[in-house]
Design a protein around this motif. Structure first.
Motif, PDB file in Angstrom:
ATOM      1  N   ILE A   1     -48.677 -44.431 -33.478  1.00 41.22           N
ATOM      2  CA  ILE A   1     -47.780 -45.274 -32.882  1.00 41.22           C
ATOM      3  C   ILE A   1     -48.094 -46.757 -33.049  1.00 41.22           C
ATOM      4  O   ILE A   1     -49.357 -47.378 -33.284  1.00 41.22           O
ATOM      5  CB  ILE A   1     -48.031 -45.205 -31.170  1.00 41.22           C
TER       6      ILE A   1
ATOM      7  N   ASP B   1     -42.138 -45.290 -29.920  1.00 43.18           N
ATOM      8  CA  ASP B   1     -41.647 -44.491 -28.854  1.00 43.18           C
ATOM      9  C   ASP B   1     -40.239 -44.073 -29.084  1.00 43.18           C
ATOM     10  O   ASP B   1     -39.275 -44.871 -29.433  1.00 43.18           O
ATOM     11  CB  ASP B   1     -41.786 -45.447 -27.480  1.00 43.18           C
TER      12      ASP B   1
ATOM     13  N   PHE C   1     -44.618 -42.884 -26.043  1.00 46.26           N
ATOM     14  CA  PHE C   1     -45.833 -43.797 -25.820  1.00 46.26           C
ATOM     15  C   PHE C   1     -45.974 -43.581 -24.320  1.00 46.26           C
ATOM     16  O   PHE C   1     -44.911 -43.770 -23.565  1.00 46.26           O
ATOM     17  CB  PHE C   1     -45.020 -45.147 -26.142  1.00 46.26           C
TER      18      PHE C   1
ATOM     19  N   THR D   1     -50.341 -41.646 -26.966  1.00 43.25           N
ATOM     20  CA  THR D   1     -49.059 -41.053 -27.434  1.00 43.25           C
ATOM     21  C   THR D   1     -49.157 -39.576 -27.161  1.00 43.25           C
ATOM     22  O   THR D   1     -50.073 -38.821 -27.456  1.00 43.25           O
ATOM     23  CB  THR D   1     -48.910 -41.364 -29.000  1.00 43.25           C
TER      24      THR D   1
END
Length: 332
Positions: free
Chosen positions: A98, A158, A173, A182
């Protein structure tokens, strides 16, 4: 013979690999997804023992580290991160994480040093004695070797979708336990890979952590975590694959239990604060007695998470004297 709780995941092409760690939480769950690309979710801590075990367990499925084509990182904690770059170097695999995790993962050593400085400020401000702070800094420095930097070659966001040949993993997320948690949802198979966001037999501790790459006020980690849990509770899944321990088959009920646990603990702390103003460290001692040095920051984070709930509700306030904060009750 007891049925393997991971059998439904195995049938879906997701194999649990149980990798040893030096930490009290025990082994970490790493997941091998039989697909194209051949995918490893997390990798275990940076140690020879963990690497050997990873090789051995991959071999049990007819695979080797060199076969891995994609490594997906769930969050920044070292029991999940440590071997990522070694796997990538040996296999040429892509590394996906992420966006929030990239500054920490790629600059692990500097980020870890910044984290230690951040934690020191939090501890001093909340009444932890200097000798305990010093000892914790030493413990933290020793633990850092179990982590290692990794180059992220695929930045996730996300709401992204990880498209494999036979499945799609939706990227969500869910910060709180760490600033970079995540989770990955296989909606078709109703399987959620949740790592440490949700664990069956222990409550994931939302550590007070410096947001990667950012400076600013202390984050309200537990408040953030509870907000993340609400989003996860609304998801339509049958099986949750955690970062430690067995799978979860009723995440809605488990999350309700966690909400109730945190409310009880907040009320317990409110009672202690109502008796007399106390620092977070004094509150931790009142709850758990003489705390081991290695647990001091963990328990401090636990207390601050719940005092944040009380602060937001207007039931307690912070009073700072000579750089140390005490919590006192607000008349209701």
């Amino acid at each position: 013979m007891t049925e393997d709780p991971f059998a439904p995941a195995t049938a879906a092409g997701i194999h649990r690999l149980s990798i040893p760690t030096p930490f009290a939480v025990g082994r970490v769950n790493v997941y091998l997804i039989e697909d194209d690309p051949l995918t490893l979710v997390d990798a275990g801590p940076n140690s020879g023992t963990s690497l050997e075990e990873l090789q051995h367990q991959l071999g049990a499925h007819g695979r080797a580290i060199e076969d891995i084509e994609l490594v997906v990182l769930t969050h920044q904690h070292i029991d999940h991160l440590g071997l990522v770059q070694i796997v990538a170097d040996r296999s040429g695999a892509e590394v996906a994480a992420i966006d929030a995790a990239v500054p920490f993962v790629e600059n692990y050593r500097d980020a870890a040093t910044d984290d230690d400085a951040f934690a020191t400020e939090i501890m001093v401000r909340n009444g932890i004695p200097e000798d305990v702070v010093y000892a914790l800094r030493s413990v933290s420095a020793a633990f850092r070797a179990w982590g290692a930097p990794a180059k992220v070659t695929r930045v996730l966001h996300d709401g992204d979708r990880l498209e494999l040949r036979d499945r799609t993993l939706d990227v969500h997320f869910r910060p709180g336990h760490s600033p970079t948690d995540t989770i990955f949802n296989d909606a078709e198979r109703r399987i959620l890979i949740a790592a440490d966001h949700l664990i069956k037999n222990i409550s994931s501790n939302p550590l007070i952590s410096r947001p990667p790459g950012k400076q600013g006020p202390r984050p309200q980690s537990l408040v953030t975590y509870l907000e993340s849990l609400k989003k996860t509770q609304a998801m339509d899944v049958d099986l949750v694959l955690p970062g430690h321990g067995d799978p979860i088959t009723d995440h809605v009920a488990l999350i309700d239990e966690r909400f109730a646990l945190h409310r009880r603990r907040a009320e317990k702390l409110h009672g202690l604060i109502s008796e007399q103003p106390r620092t977070a460290y004094e509150l931790a001692q009142a709850l758990w007695g003489n705390i081991a040095v290695t647990q001091a920051y963990l328990t401090l984070s636990e207390v601050l998470g719940h005092t944040d709930i009380l602060l937001n509700e207007g039931r307690v306030r912070e009073v700072e004297v000579d750089g140390v904060v005490r919590f006192e009750a607000v008349a209701e």
